[in-house]
Design a protein around this motif. Structure first.
Motif, short mmCIF file in Angstrom:
data_model
loop_
_atom_site.label_atom_id
_atom_site.label_comp_id
_atom_site.label_asym_id
_atom_site.label_seq_id
_atom_site.Cartn_x
_atom_site.Cartn_y
_atom_site.Cartn_z
N UNK B 231 0.82 -1.21 0.00
CA UNK B 231 0.00 0.00 0.00
C UNK B 231 0.85 1.27 0.00
N UNK B 232 1.83 1.32 -0.89
CA UNK B 232 2.68 2.51 -1.01
C UNK B 232 2.37 3.20 -2.33
N UNK B 233 2.53 4.53 -2.35
CA UNK B 233 2.24 5.25 -3.60
C UNK B 233 3.15 4.80 -4.76
N UNK B 234 4.42 4.60 -4.44
CA UNK B 234 5.37 4.14 -5.45
C UNK B 234 6.21 3.05 -4.80
N UNK B 313 14.22 6.35 -8.02
CA UNK B 313 13.81 5.01 -8.41
C UNK B 313 14.18 4.73 -9.86
N UNK B 314 14.31 3.45 -10.17
CA UNK B 314 14.54 3.04 -11.56
C UNK B 314 13.21 2.60 -12.14
N UNK B 349 7.39 13.37 -7.63
CA UNK B 349 6.33 12.79 -6.79
C UNK B 349 6.49 13.28 -5.36
N UNK B 350 7.74 13.38 -4.91
CA UNK B 350 7.93 13.82 -3.52
C UNK B 350 7.57 15.29 -3.37
N UNK B 351 7.77 16.08 -4.44
CA UNK B 351 7.33 17.48 -4.39
C UNK B 351 5.81 17.56 -4.29
N UNK B 356 8.41 7.45 -2.32
CA UNK B 356 8.76 6.20 -3.00
C UNK B 356 9.39 5.22 -2.03
N UNK B 357 9.11 3.94 -2.24
CA UNK B 357 9.64 2.90 -1.36
C UNK B 357 10.25 1.78 -2.20
N UNK B 358 11.15 1.04 -1.57
CA UNK B 358 11.77 -0.07 -2.27
C UNK B 358 11.76 -1.32 -1.40
N UNK B 359 11.82 -2.49 -2.07
CA UNK B 359 11.90 -3.77 -1.36
C UNK B 359 13.25 -4.42 -1.70
#
Lengths: 548, 369
Positions: B231-234, B313-314, B349-351, B356-359
């Motif tokens: 449930x993360x935006x990115x 992010x890539x 997006x952060x602006x 953004x999140x990563x796994x």
């Protein structure tokens, strides 16, 4: 015999075919058919009970596709587009280029009928125009009215009058900002408002832009007057982003017309320097005194007789009417809902388009007219004017009434005067030489006194009603005004001698009153001479004395 | 007797009935029955007109009749959700792939995704080059096969876009592609291609956008569900590559995508000293940024659900809530805070208030050239 025997032989061969079949075989065949039918029916029934949804899938197969009931066989799932065909050219209507017309709406019901009038009048082929509306946070009937008007629009028998794809997007962003004119245009609310407007525009565009679009046209619904050919007119310039000049008509007391959209401008050194000093999230909003940017505005460069095709390079654009090539939006230019190079929404859009090396121009002498909605200040002003008018009427009425009352209550001295005159004349007949000269002197003295003494009376009437709550400085101003105004009134009032007499009486009454009050206040025990131009009896605080 | 035999064979009703019944049976037992699929193909998930969002299939117009005027269509975007349980909420996913080369493994992996295919729309953008033409032909062949195959494997809709790239690089070999001076132009063109694809295919009913590069050839089957569950935006999984380790003489994996990172003060300082149009790039020795790379954070022994907040992010594999893109977060083709394309996207997006999140321990695999 031969033919007969041949016939016999033939009859013998085919006898089986042409004779009724034996009962046994017919029965067997019939029972076979019945059995298979029954079995089929039973199987179908069982299947229907267990998988009711499958029956729809089976119909086309059983009917060999003649009924064409299933959508599966009618559905198109793959689309192929070459974006090189939708780059946008100067003569789009000849190349059948599609335009996406976007209009964000909120509480816009009152303007919709006018907007649909404009839509019907557009000369660009309607079937090439796709309409997209975003209705958000509306408290009025915008959505219902919009739907009805659109359905009506598409009912048109003439297929050339029918528009292309029509989408109504319903999305509430939960904005707190009011949509009335003051909260909409107040400076403090601007940054937040512009960001949420930008958000709405982006949602609308990203949901409605298709690979078939060559152009995107943004249009506010509250445009009052625009040429029917506006799409072609703007398209002919073949620019990536182009805007016309936007003015608005005004009531006569405000000057008749006024530049409306101040968001179309050219960048200036001052503004760039200003931007450097601002915080990352700050938004410069054009058209407010808070930021003096000294930018050349498209709106102010208008010449009513100028060449409507003249172009001007701009950096910020206003959102009232923007025609842009779809490729601008496809490559990622949008309406920043954050501070992009210190700008947001349409101004930020212009900046971003410039950043991506797209051409952004305005047409200073090609003007469309925005609807005039009186601002809160204007409304206040209009109310003030209205009140003033009413007050004046009331005052005149009151004056008239009072005059009548005075007429009724005090007896007219002129009769007595005449009487006395005749008496005096009678006496004069006796003392001809002396008395007649004395009488003429008296009259001369009396007349000039009148104008100067009338003032306190009038001001005494006016002031208590209107000026009690006003600030001292304003009073001083008003007083000065009164001084200049009064003489004219006096002259006109002087005309009637009857009135003049009454005035004298009233004035004498008022004057004694003032004198009385004044002495009370000063408590010096002696009466003061009152200069009617200076000392005006006012209920409440005494005004600060004017500099003189 | 021949005549008698002929007469018996030609009793047509029985034959017809038999055939019909047989077809009926085959239909019932061999066409994979899928209730949901049929339900979905109702009016809310199909369009009645060819002029409709590319994320929806539409009913073909009959050839010999004049089409009715396009209808007025309402889209209630308040009801478009993005939740932890996307299948239960019938959330539609748009998988977007800028495609330069077609890999059969990519397509096979796509088909193996366990997310209901009737909720998936695909979008491709291909350059108008010789290579692009070949890729298009291969892609179209696979699409034709899939979309006429079993119901369960069919996707809701597929859009293929072709576009001239602005700076077509003659060679697209791995070494050439990664040359530092070519990067800005290449990534700027790539950003524009991504934006074109995104903004023309995202429809009003799309809930999620999954960016999946054409050279990602192996992902877990439940990729979409797994990523959405956070449930993360990115959100980006870690992109690795399988290879044959010559020294150890065995198959192994190594980090591939270095565009997922957490920012460093050094990089920020470098950015401050740069010109307005210069960009920072990751993974080049001549430009040491000292950012923490997600590719280096992998720990096999750890839980694959560990999350890290990212600043860049890539685009190899990236699940984005549609509202992030709708708010305006796109792939900047210009230097945005000295970042470009997908890295710039994370910044934009952060602006706009989306993080953004990563796994780091959840892997997808890149093709090995």
């Amino acid at each position: 015999m031969l033919p007969f025997s041949t016939y016999e032989a033939e009859a013998d061969i085919f006898s089986d075919r042409f004779q009724p079949r034996s009962h046994a075989s017919t029965r067997r065949r019939r029972s076979n058919i019945i059995k298979t039918l029954a079995a089929a029916a039973a199987v179908l029934l069982v299947l229907y009970f267990f998988f009711p949804s499958l029956i729809t899938g089976a119909i086309p197969v059983l009917s060999f596709g003649l009924l064409a009931g299933s959508e599966d066989f009618q559905l198109e799932t793959v689309r192929y587009y070459d974006l090189n065909n939708v780059q946008g050219t100067a003569r789009g209507w000849e190349r059948e280029e599609r335009i996406l017309l976007c209009a964000p709406l909120r509480d816009a019901a009152p303007h919709l009928p006018m907007f649909f009038g404009h839509l019907r009048n557009l000369t660009y082929p309607h079937n090439l125009i796709d309409l997209a509306f975003l209705v958000g946070d509306s408290k009025d009937t915008t959505l219902e009215l919009l739907n009805d008007l659109l359905v009506d629009l598409q009912k048109n028998e003439d297929s050339k009058q029918q528009f292309g794809e029509i989408s109504i997007l319903n999305k509430d962003f939960g904005q707190k900002v009011n949509q009335d004119v003051e909260s909409r245009h107040g400076f403090a609310a601007q940054a937040g408002r512009r960001k949420s407007m930008a958000q709405a525009r982006n949602w609308l565009l990203s949901a409605a832009l298709r690979p078939t679009h060559s152009w995107v046209y943004w249009r506010d619904v509250d445009v009052e007057t625009a040429p029917f050919t506006i799409l072609e007119d703007l398209m002919r310039h073949n620019k990536d982003v182009i805007v016309p000049n936007v003015w608005r008509p005004l009531p006569d007391w405000l000057g008749g017309e006024q530049p409306y959209d101040l968001n179309s401008w050219q960048e200036s050194e001052t503004a760039l320097a200003l931007a450097e000093t601002l915080d990352e999230d700050a938004v410069i909003v054009e058209g407010y005194a808070e930021y003096a940017t000294w930018r050349p505005h498209l709106a102010y460069l208008r010449d009513p007789y100028g060449d409507p095709d003249m172009e001007m390079e701009i950096d910020g654009v206003g959102g009232v009417s923007i025609l842009a090539k779809a490729k601008v939006f496809r490559s990622g230019v949008h309406f920043p809902a954050f501070s992009f190079e210190k700008h947001a929404e349409t101004e930020g859009f212009g900046k971003m388009a410039k950043r991506m090396k797209f051409s952004v121009v305005g047409l200073p002498h090609y003007t469309i007219w925005h609807l005039y909605e009186p601002s809160v200040d204007d409304r206040r002003h209009m109310e003030e004017m209205e009140n003033e008018r009413k007050a004046k009427e009331a005052e005149e009425k009151a004056k008239k009434e009072r005059l009548e009352k005075i007429h009724d209550q005090f007896e007219n001295p002129s009769g007595q005067w005449d009487k006395d005159k005749t008496n005096i004349q009678d006496m004069a007949n006796k003392d001809v030489k002396e008395v007649s000269s004395e009488d003429s002197e008296k009259k001369v003295e009396k007349q000039p006194e009148q104008p100067s003494e009338k003032k306190p009376e009038e001001q005494a009437e006016k002031k208590p009603a209107k000026k009690v709550e006003e600030e001292p400085e304003k009073k001083a101003e008003k007083k000065a005004d009164d001084h200049t105004e009064k003489p004219q009134e006096k002259l006109s009032e002087k005309e009637s001698t009857d009135e003049a007499y009454v005035h004298v009486l009233v004035l004498l009454y008022v004057k004694t009153n003032i004198g009385h009050r004044k002495t009370d206040k000063t408590k010096e025990g002696k009466a003061k001479i009152i200069d009617p131009l200076d000392e005006i009896p006012v209920v409440g605080k005494k005004p600060a004395a004017p500099e003189s | 007797m021949p005549a008698r035999g002929l007469g018996r064979r030609s009793s047509p009703i029985t034959l017809v009935l038999l055939v019909v019944l047989l077809i009926g049976f085959f239909l019932f037992f061999f066409s994979s029955p899928n209730d949901a699929a049929n339900k979905l193909r109702d009016s809310t998930h199909t369009a009645s007109n060819a002029l409709s969002p590319p994320s929806l299939p539409f009913r073909k117009a009959k050839a010999n009749e004049r089409p009715p005027p396009p209808p007025v269509v309402h889209y209630h975007m308040n009801n478009v959700t993005t939740s932890r349980t996307p299948i239960e909420n019938q959330e539609t996913v748009l998988i977007l792939t800028p495609l330069a080369r077609f890999y059969q493994e990519y397509w096979d992996n796509l088909l193996s995704l366990s997310y209901p295919h009737e909720l998936i729309s695909l979008g491709f953008i291909l350059p108008k080059t010789k290579e692009g033409n070949a890729a298009t032909a291969a892609l179209q062949a696979q699409i034709a096969k899939t979309q006429s195959g079993s119901q369960k494997k069919r996707f809701a809709s597929i859009t293929i876009l072709r576009q001239d790239t602005e700076s077509p690089l003659i060679t697209q070999t791995e070494t050439e592609r990664h040359k530092i001076e070519n990067q800005k132009a290449r990534r700027s063109a790539m950003a524009k291609a991504r934006n074109s694809l995104l903004f023309t295919t995202m429809g009003p009913t799309t809930s999620w956008v999954l960016w999946l590069d054409s050279d990602i050839i192996e992902t877990p089957e439940s990729l979409i569900q797994d990523l959405a569950a956070h449930d993360k935006p990115i959100i980006a999984p870690n992109c690795f590559q399988r290879y044959y380790d010559d020294e150890k003489k065995e198959k192994a994996v190594r980090a591939y995508d270095f565009n997922n990172w957490v920012d460093s003060p050094t990089a920020r300082e470098m950015g401050a000293r740069m010109g307005n149009d210069d960009i920072l790039l990751e993974g080049y020795a001549s430009m040491p940024t000292y950012r923490s790379l997600m590719a280096m954070m992998r720990d096999e022994s750890q839980d694959p659900n560990i999350e890290v907040q990212l600043d860049g992010v890539g685009g190899a594999t990236l699940l984005v809530k549609a509202e992030v893109h709708r708010d305006g977060a796109m792939f900047p083709p210009f230097a945005f805070y000295h970042l470009i394309e997908t890295e710039g996207f994370a910044k934009m997006a952060s602006r706009l208030g989306w993080k953004a999140w990563g796994l780091p321990n959840y892997l997808v695999y890149h093709y090995n050239e």
